[in-house]
Design an enzyme around this catalytic site. Structure first.
Site, PDB file in Angstrom:
ATOM      1  N   LYS A  74     165.946  22.846  -4.725  1.00  0.00           N
ATOM      2  CA  LYS A  74     164.480  22.553  -4.428  1.00  0.00           C
ATOM      3  C   LYS A  74     163.860  23.825  -3.970  1.00  0.00           C
ATOM      4  CE  LYS A  74     164.099  17.574  -3.418  1.00  0.00           C
ATOM      5  NZ  LYS A  74     163.055  17.450  -4.329  1.00  0.00           N
ATOM      6  N   LYS A  80     172.258  16.371  13.391  1.00  0.00           N
ATOM      7  CA  LYS A  80     171.683  15.151  14.153  1.00  0.00           C
ATOM      8  C   LYS A  80     171.368  14.203  12.877  1.00  0.00           C
ATOM      9  CE  LYS A  80     169.432  17.835  17.615  1.00  0.00           C
ATOM     10  NZ  LYS A  80     168.490  18.284  18.261  1.00  0.00           N
ATOM     11  N   GLU A 108     165.101  10.516   8.358  1.00  0.00           N
ATOM     12  CA  GLU A 108     163.669  10.799   7.893  1.00  0.00           C
ATOM     13  C   GLU A 108     163.519  11.432   6.645  1.00  0.00           C
ATOM     14  OE1 GLU A 108     162.184  13.072  11.248  1.00  0.00           O
ATOM     15  OE2 GLU A 108     162.111  10.980  12.509  1.00  0.00           O
TER      16      GLU A 108
END
Length: 99
Positions: free
Chosen positions: A69, A26, A32
């Protein structure tokens, strides 16, 4: 809609990002995430990363910059354990994390 998302990203202390197969399919979640990554480039730690039903190799193939990360994964921790860690970080006065 985009302006509301941008305002939320700008005002949030943290953003929990759940990397999964659905996430990479998506556009909005990736948009975001881009906003949160931009904030982190200023030195803030705002991204709390969670891998759900996805392997490190799959993350590397989709987003190499996220693969290194620190993240929690649902394959190694229960949802309750992850939720507690997130609550601890959010409630911490310093707002720092090793998630």
């Amino acid at each position: 809609m985009r302006r509301k998302i941008d305002a939320g990203l700008a005002q949030s202390r943290f953003g929990i990002v759940v990397l999964s197969h659905a996430f990479f399919q998506k556009n909005w979640p990736q948009y975001e995430l881009d906003g949160l990554v931009t904030r982190e480039m200023t030195g803030e730690q705002v991204i709390l990363l969670l891998w759900h039903e996805i392997t490190k190799q799959e993350v590397i193939s989709r987003s190499p910059s996220l693969a290194d990360k620190i993240a929690r994964t649902t394959s190694n921790s229960t949802i309750a354990e992850i939720a507690q860690e997130i609550a601890d970080v959010i409630q911490s006065p310093s707002g720092t994390s090793d998630i």
